[in-house]
Design an enzyme around this catalytic site. Structure first.
Site, short mmCIF file in Angstrom:
data_model
loop_
_atom_site.label_atom_id
_atom_site.label_comp_id
_atom_site.label_asym_id
_atom_site.label_seq_id
_atom_site.Cartn_x
_atom_site.Cartn_y
_atom_site.Cartn_z
N HIS A 1 5.34 6.29 7.16
CA HIS A 1 4.94 5.96 5.67
C HIS A 1 4.76 7.36 4.75
O HIS A 1 4.25 8.16 5.30
CB HIS A 1 3.89 4.88 5.48
N HIS B 1 2.10 8.99 1.27
CA HIS B 1 0.97 8.87 0.32
C HIS B 1 1.45 9.88 -0.56
O HIS B 1 1.95 10.98 -0.27
CB HIS B 1 -0.28 9.33 1.43
N THR C 1 -6.42 6.77 7.83
CA THR C 1 -6.95 7.07 6.60
C THR C 1 -7.11 6.04 5.95
O THR C 1 -7.10 5.75 4.50
CB THR C 1 -5.88 8.17 5.82
N THR C 2 -6.53 4.58 6.28
CA THR C 2 -6.67 3.31 5.81
C THR C 2 -7.77 2.38 6.53
O THR C 2 -7.90 2.77 7.69
CB THR C 2 -5.21 2.61 5.54
N HIS D 1 0.83 -1.21 0.08
CA HIS D 1 0.08 0.11 -0.04
C HIS D 1 0.68 1.26 0.08
O HIS D 1 0.53 2.15 -0.42
CB HIS D 1 -0.98 0.18 1.17
N HIS E 1 3.68 10.74 6.95
CA HIS E 1 2.87 10.08 8.11
C HIS E 1 3.78 9.44 9.17
O HIS E 1 4.36 8.30 8.73
CB HIS E 1 1.60 9.30 8.19
O1 1SD Z 1 -2.12 4.20 6.46
C1 1SD Z 1 -1.86 3.74 7.58
C2 1SD Z 1 -1.79 2.54 7.97
O2 1SD Z 1 -0.33 1.81 7.12
C3 1SD Z 1 -1.30 2.08 9.45
O3 1SD Z 1 -0.15 2.71 9.63
C4 1SD Z 1 -2.12 2.73 10.33
C5 1SD Z 1 -1.97 2.68 11.82
O4 1SD Z 1 -1.67 1.56 12.02
O5 1SD Z 1 -2.23 4.27 10.04
C6 1SD Z 1 -2.55 4.45 8.70
S1 1SD Z 1 -2.56 6.21 8.63
O6 1SD Z 1 -3.75 6.78 9.05
O7 1SD Z 1 -1.46 6.63 9.30
N1 1SD Z 1 -2.78 6.66 7.11
ZN ZN Z 2 -0.97 7.21 6.51
#
Ligand code: 1SD
Ligand code: ZN
Length: 258
Positions: A94, A96, A201-202, A65, A119
């Site tokens: 990570h 986006h 957001t996932t 992802h 993030h």
């Molecule tokens: O998309 C991430 C997801 O990969 C995971 O890290 C989750 C936390 O466990 O967070 C979302 S996000 O809201 O930081 N995009």
């Molecule tokens: Zn994120």
């Protein structure tokens, strides 16, 4: 697999709530931040603990992802202060991004999109892990940083960007060769930020995140951002992996300045 989600078609964001109820919640992320509507505040200073340490045992992986950066070392950076009522411990960071430099961030500011967003995910110390933390409304904080295109390469990103070509396939990982310091990849001004309560957001879109969106963008060269779009999921290239904005509802966004 039940956990499968994506950004297009039948597994795209509009369908997430069919499998993940919370994705249809009233306090979802991302949002558009209308700067005319924010509430200006001066919160206590944020403490960025261990952000200037050089950390080794840093892994870069493709989870299908996004690109994930994790620390193997027990020495995890942490944050406290600002809107946070306790210490939050680093879990992973990570990114986006979008198909081109005109969009790709998740939150928007005055309807402006940025080409990419970082993030940094932290869990509240007492909950011990992200898995436990997402069961609590104050479980996570995510420090979000926007990227902007610059004419110059950002040297602190060379190793991350270089690692991307070794993790183009989903579920692959590499270890970074050089120690890594969080502060080096962040913008200079960490005092001005927006903060609001929202969600992952996932999927599963849990409404457990204290979001901090820093105002000053990080500047990367076009080529550095472009390298992220070469990553693949099991469905092909990850040309974009941002969720569309969600209704703000009854929420207030605070804007910290000093
Ligand atoms: O998309 C991430 C997801 O990969 C995971 O890290 C989750 C936390 O466990 O967070 C979302 S996000 O809201 O930081 N995009
Ligand atoms: Zn994120």
């Amino acid at each position: 697999r039940g956990e499968d989600f994506g950004y297009d078609g039948v597994i795209g964001p509009r369908h997430w709530s069919e499998r993940y109820r919370e994705c249809a919640g009233k306090h979802q992320s991302p949002i558009n931040i209308n700067v005319l509507r924010v509430k200006q505040v001066t919160l206590p200073d944020i403490m960025f603990i261990g952000f200037d340490d050089s950390i080794d045992g840093v892994h870069v992986s493709n989870n299908g992802h996004t690109v994930l950066i994790e620390v193997e070392n027990e020495l995890h950076p942490r944050v406290r202060g600002g809107p946070l009522e306790a210490d939050y411990v680093f879990s992973q960071m990570h990114f986006h991004w979008g198909d081109n430099d005109t969009f790709g961030s998740e939150d928007k500011i005055n309807h402006r999109s940025f080409p990419m967003e970082l993030h940094m995910v932290f869990f509240k110390e007492e909950y011990k892990s992200v898995k436990e933390a997402i069961l609590h409304p104050d479980g996570l904080t995510v420090l979000a940083f926007f990227y902007e295109v610059d004419r110059h390469q950002h040297p602190a990103y060379d190793e991350i960007v270089g690692a991307l070509q070794n993790v183009t396939e989903p579920h692959t990982q590499v270890e970074m060769e050089h120690p890594f310091s969080f502060l080096n990849i962040l913008p200079y001004d960490l005092r001005r930020y927006f903060t609001y309560r929202g969600s992952l957001t996932t999927p599963p879109c849990s409404e457990v995140v204290i979001w901090l969106d820093f105002e000053q963008p990080i500047r990367l060269a076009h080529e550095q951002i472009k390298a992220f779009r070469e990553l693949k999921s099991t469905h092909g290239k990850i040309t974009h992996n941002f969720r569309p904005i969600q209704p703000i509802g009854d929420r207030v966004v605070f804007y910290n300045i000093d």
